[in-house]
Design an enzyme around this catalytic site. Structure first.
Site, short mmCIF file in Angstrom:
data_model
loop_
_atom_site.label_atom_id
_atom_site.label_comp_id
_atom_site.label_asym_id
_atom_site.label_seq_id
_atom_site.Cartn_x
_atom_site.Cartn_y
_atom_site.Cartn_z
CB SER A 168 13.14 4.16 2.56
OG SER A 168 14.38 4.50 2.00
CE LYS A 181 11.45 8.31 5.95
NZ LYS A 181 11.78 7.48 4.80
CB SER A 227 15.56 6.30 5.26
OG SER A 227 14.52 6.49 4.36
#
Lengths: 154, 530
Positions: free
Chosen positions: B197, B76, B173
């Site tokens: 997330s 990420k 997210s």
């Protein structure tokens, strides 16, 4: 900057210290005043930018107000879930470093081994002061305080 | 090959069925073909190929580093990667190239993993849809599944929609990481989990999303959102893979003093056959009216599954559940206000052109660099931290946090081994519907089941539990006591085996459509219905 222009127009229409509030019916601290808005913008160095943002903050506060219903008498605040353990402290020996050049590479303005900052000791103009033109206002500060002329970006 | 699990591919690499460079090239080609998903912000082509070549040399010499050697992974974009742009999907860090690797990234690289690239996210990991980043939203690969498309046509036969109008959110997210694994561009991805997330996008994309115990995995190099709740998360296609990655990542890090010093050994998950000694708790406060009927029925089916296998399934109570999202909101924004203060344009990141004064420069830089969501949270956080509000909001929230953590302790002390809950309120929704409410509202709605585990620091995992009538994945969440990660994953593995959620279907994505899919209309990214 358009958002500020709209904001000032709105403010001047209402005059004085009119409070901004979209709904007056949420419990707790009441609508947010202009003083609070300016204070927050100064502390955070981030601007609201629009009335919607203020409305969002008001909603966020109303949401947070729900916590009042919880009985927390005698409860200690919890800062970390690992509060029962000791924080790890390493021994005071230099193990790495000497990377000034690498770190300086990420900055936009450097001079030798310095990060270059604009002059300090100048407060962020409040909403009202921004109506005056910027250069005129700042020339009154040029003699004061920390002068970083020699550090200004080339 | 690309649809297989991490461990299966690892065996294939060892046996020489495929070489690391072939595997890497295949994955890179899928990344190209699935660009429309917008899962990646940066694809590190050269780095990946170089790492693959080195891995190949090691395999030839019979000196592979371990199970992750040569395996494509994605990270990420809020983890620092040396020499590779790290943006957190924000204008503030566009062009920022960290001079160091996050510890978890370094650990993966030390085991020979091949870094495919940095995945897309909500800006600074704030959000539950991966829709609010500076590089655009992430599309859920399941939007293009045959069954989903057919269902849409059946339900609105007269409507002529552009093929791409009703695409679904990937969750957030860590949506980019989830989309990357689900689209078979890599075998594991790192996400971060502050309020759910990692688990939220895992549930929406049909993956295993694992949140380790706070303090087990190092946060050094993870650009922080909430220091007391952040954990690196792991997204994989099956529970065994998550355990494999955890084995590599877990452990004390001298650079992160919030990691515990207990020794950690990599473990192999046992395959449970007998669950009669297991006690599963079903928290009644999680049965909220907003829960969709599909999720509710899968949840109750899962409870039934455990019961019929001989486990003890009981109702438990987590009494402060309804306040936990409020508490999270206050603590999160407060810590965010502090953590975002480091972005001033001076030492790294975006810098505006104003030079009249430091404060004016900072303010303008931050206005230009942050989006509305981030700014809103900073301002809320600063409000809660004002002298006059500190006691009533911040301290109050910290007290409520203790109550929530105690709720979990009480439940686990009463003999419950794991708690079973839904992960999300419903299956993935279309983007156009998602954006009807603002980020804060959505986060408050979508994080409801997941953030309590972050507040208490306990491990949690979302496992795909089935498909909805629309053909979309739904995940269920297991929560265990702090540092009970191994037990948690053992139970999750048993559950996964009972469900047999289709994994191999993703093979169709790449091998049957070799000439690539047309990138827009009737995108032929077909995921076979199960």
């Amino acid at each position: 900057m358009w958002a500020r222009a709209v904001w000032l127009a709105f403010r001047s229409g209402l005059g004085g210290c009119q409070a901004f509030s979209t709904k007056a019916n949420f419990q707790g601290s009441g609508p947010i005043t202009v003083e609070v808005i300016e204070h927050l913008e100064r502390l955070a160095l981030v601007d609201f930018g629009s009335r919607e943002a203020v409305a969002r903050l008001e909603k966020a506060i109303a949401f947070a107000d729900r916590l009042r219903a919880v009985d927390t008498d005698g409860v200690e605040p919890m800062e970390s879930v690992l509060e029962d353990r000791c924080l790890y402290l390493r021994s005071d020996k230099v193990a790495e470093g000497n990377c000034a050049e690498e770190l300086l590479q990420n900055s936009h303005q450097v001079v030798e081994e310095y990060f270059v900052a604009p002059p300090g000791n100048i407060s962020l103009p409040t909403l009202g002061e921004q109506e005056r033109t910027l250069p005129t206002q700042l020339s009154s500060y040029s003699g004061k305080g920390v002068s970083c002329e020699h550090m200004k970006a080339q | 090959m690309l649809g297989r699990t991490l461990r299966e591919v690892s065996v294939a690499l060892k046996q020489g069925q495929i070489t690391p460079t072939e595997l890497c090239r295949k994955c890179l080609s899928v990344i190209q073909k699935t660009k429309f998903l917008n899962a990646y912000i940066t694809v590190s082509y050269e780095v990946a190929l170089k790492q693959a070549e080195e891995s190949e040399k090691r395999y030839k010499k019979g000196q592979s580093l371990g199970e992750l050697d040569g395996i494509p992974v994605a990270v990420k974009d809020n983890f620092s990667t040396a020499g590779i742009e790290t943006t957190c999907a924000s204008n503030m860090l566009k062009g920022y190239i960290p001079p160091f690797n996050a510890t978890v990234v370094q650990k993966l690289l030390d085991q020979g993993a091949v870094l495919m690239g940095k995945t897309n996210l909500d800006e600074f990991a704030m959000g539950s849809g991966s829709t609010d980043g500076a590089f655009g939203p992430v599309k859920n690969p399941w939007s293009y599944s045959k069954q989903y498309r057919e269902q849409r046509r059946l339900r609105s036969p007269g409507e002529r929609r552009g093929a791409d109008e009703d695409w679904l959110i990937a969750g957030g997210s860590s949506g980019g990481s989830a989309a990357a694994v689900a689209a078979a561009t890599c075998f594991a991805a790192l996400g971060s989990d502050t309020g759910g997330s990692t688990r939220n996008p895992a549930a929406h994309c049909g993956l295993v999303g694992f949140k380790p115990s706070y303090g087990l995995v190092s946060r050094y190099g993870l650009i922080p959102l909430v220091n007391s709740m952040d954990v690196p998360g792991i997204l994989t296609r099956c529970v065994d893979d998550a355990a494999t990655v955890l084995g590599v990542l877990a452990g004390h890090d001298p650079k992160d003093s919030t990691t515990v010093q207990d020794p950690v050994k990599p473990f192999v998950l046992p395959s449970l056959t007998d669950v009669s000694k297991l006690c599963v708790g079903i928290p009644k406060e999680y049965l909220v009216p907003e829960l969709s009927s599909e999720v509710r029925s899968l949840w109750s089916k899962a409870a039934g599954l455990f019961e019929s296998a001989g486990a003890k399934v009981i109702d438990v109570s987590l009494p402060h559940t309804s306040y936990s999202i409020v508490c999270y909101h206050v603590l999160c924004t407060s810590e965010v206000a502090s953590n975002m203060a480091r972005f001033d344009g001076l030492e790294y990141g975006h810098r505006c052109d104003i030079n009249e004064s430091t404060e004016a420069m900072y303010a303008a830089t931050r206005r230009e660099g942050f989006n509305d969501v981030v700014r809103g949270r900073i301002l809320s956080g600063n409000f809660f931290l004002l002298k006059e509000n500190y006691e009533n909001y911040f301290i109050k929230a910290q007290k409520v946090r203790r109550l929530i953590a105690n709720d979990f302790v009480n439940v686990f002390n009463s003999g419950v081994d794991v708690v079973l809950t839904p992960t999300t309120l419903s299956e993935a929704v279309p983007f156009l519907e998602f954006i009807k409410e603002d980020n804060r509202t959505r986060s408050a709605q979508d994080d409801i089941f997941t953030q309590a585990a972050n507040m208490a620091g306990v491990p949690a995992v979302s496992v795909p539990a089935g498909l909805s009538p629309q053909g979309l994945p739904i995940g269920l969440q297991f929560i265990a006591p702090a540092f009970g990660d191994q037990k948690l994953l053992t139970v999750a593995k048993w559950f996964e085996k009972q469900i047999q959620f289709p994994v191999t279907q993703l093979q169709e994505l790449t091998e049957d459509c070799p000439s690539g899919f047309e990138n827009d209309n009737s995108a032929s990214v077909f995921l076979k219905q199960c």
